[in-house]
Structures are given as C-alpha cells and as structure tokens.
Design a protein around this motif. Structure first.
Motif, short mmCIF file in Angstrom:
data_model
loop_
_atom_site.label_atom_id
_atom_site.label_comp_id
_atom_site.label_asym_id
_atom_site.label_seq_id
_atom_site.Cartn_x
_atom_site.Cartn_y
_atom_site.Cartn_z
N ALA A 95 -54.43 -41.83 5.27
CA ALA A 95 -53.18 -42.47 5.70
C ALA A 95 -53.29 -43.98 5.60
N ALA A 96 -54.40 -44.53 6.07
CA ALA A 96 -54.61 -45.98 6.00
C ALA A 96 -54.72 -46.44 4.55
N TYR A 97 -55.44 -45.68 3.74
CA TYR A 97 -55.61 -46.03 2.33
C TYR A 97 -54.26 -46.07 1.60
N PHE A 98 -53.48 -45.02 1.73
CA PHE A 98 -52.21 -44.98 1.00
C PHE A 98 -51.21 -45.99 1.55
N ALA A 99 -51.25 -46.28 2.84
CA ALA A 99 -50.35 -47.28 3.41
C ALA A 99 -50.59 -48.66 2.80
N GLN A 100 -51.82 -48.92 2.39
CA GLN A 100 -52.18 -50.23 1.81
C GLN A 100 -51.90 -50.33 0.32
N GLN A 101 -51.59 -49.24 -0.33
CA GLN A 101 -51.35 -49.27 -1.77
C GLN A 101 -49.94 -49.77 -2.05
N PRO A 102 -49.78 -50.69 -3.01
CA PRO A 102 -48.43 -51.15 -3.34
C PRO A 102 -47.63 -50.05 -4.04
N ARG A 103 -46.38 -49.95 -3.69
CA ARG A 103 -45.49 -48.95 -4.29
C ARG A 103 -45.00 -49.48 -5.63
N LYS A 104 -45.32 -48.73 -6.69
CA LYS A 104 -44.97 -49.16 -8.04
C LYS A 104 -43.97 -48.23 -8.71
N THR A 105 -43.57 -47.21 -8.02
CA THR A 105 -42.63 -46.25 -8.60
C THR A 105 -41.27 -46.41 -7.93
N PRO A 106 -40.23 -45.95 -8.58
CA PRO A 106 -38.89 -46.13 -8.02
C PRO A 106 -38.55 -45.15 -6.89
N HIS A 107 -39.48 -44.29 -6.50
CA HIS A 107 -39.19 -43.32 -5.46
C HIS A 107 -38.99 -44.03 -4.12
N PRO A 108 -37.92 -43.74 -3.42
CA PRO A 108 -37.68 -44.40 -2.13
C PRO A 108 -38.63 -43.86 -1.06
N LEU A 109 -38.84 -44.67 -0.04
CA LEU A 109 -39.62 -44.20 1.10
C LEU A 109 -38.80 -43.16 1.86
#
Length: 118
Positions: A95-109
C-alpha cells in the motif's frame, strides 16, 4: 588485543549499518512483491489495460480492498488467490509502495470519500 579491537570495530560498524541494510532489504522485498503485481496492473502499478491502476492509490483504500479480497468480503475473479498469500505487513508495505508511485495512466482514482479522501 589487536584481534579484539578489529572484532569490536567490525561489530560496531555492523550494528551501525544494520538499520539501513534492513530498510533496504525490506524495500527490495516490497519491490519484488510489487513486480509480481505488474503482470496485470502494469509497471509500478500503472495499468496498461482494463485492470485497476494501483499507482497513487490511497493506502487505506488499498489495504481495505486487499483485506477484503483476503477474507472474501470483496468479490473478485483472481485477487482473492493473490491476497490470501500475503501477510498484513506485506499488504501494508505494498500500500505504501503503490501510494508513492506517480500515476502515469489516464485511469481515474476510485471514489474514496468513505476514507475521508476526495
């Protein structure tokens, strides 16, 4: 006496560097777990297809979903198999790892208002 001094210096150096080594080992372990997620969820959690993007996902939302897959309260096609193999600590680290990754795809949160996030 010289052998004792060398041993003492080695022990002190090892103790001083152990926290950093342990932290690096934990990060490497988390990266390895996250890499297994990339087959479906894309590199660093940036989905290239129809699976959800994990990059920049709220940590509490990720943990809740994974625990739900693990205990069966959230239905899925395959995620329950993956989640059951993870410990609570591994889920938290992912969870911590993925939260820190920049979102590069157009998929909305996903809508996360129930967690206090907008």
């Amino acid at each position: 006496m010289q052998r004792f001094t060398v041993t003492l210096v080695w022990v002190c150096f090892t103790w001083a560097t152990f926290p950093a080594q342990a932290e690096e080992l934990a990060l490497t372990s988390t990266r390895t777990l996250a890499a297994s997620c990339s087959a479906c969820h894309g590199p660093n959690g940036n989905s290239l297809g129809s699976t959800p993007t994990l990059a920049a996902l709220n940590q509490q939302y990720f943990i809740q979903r994974m625990q739900g897959f693990k205990d069966g309260s959230v239905s899925s096609t395959v995620m329950h198999h993956h989640a059951k193999g993870l410990t609570t600590e591994e889920i938290t680290a992912l969870a911590a790892y993925f939260a820190q990754q920049p979102r590069k795809t157009p998929h909305p949160l996903p809508h996360q208002s129930f967690l206090g996030a907008q």
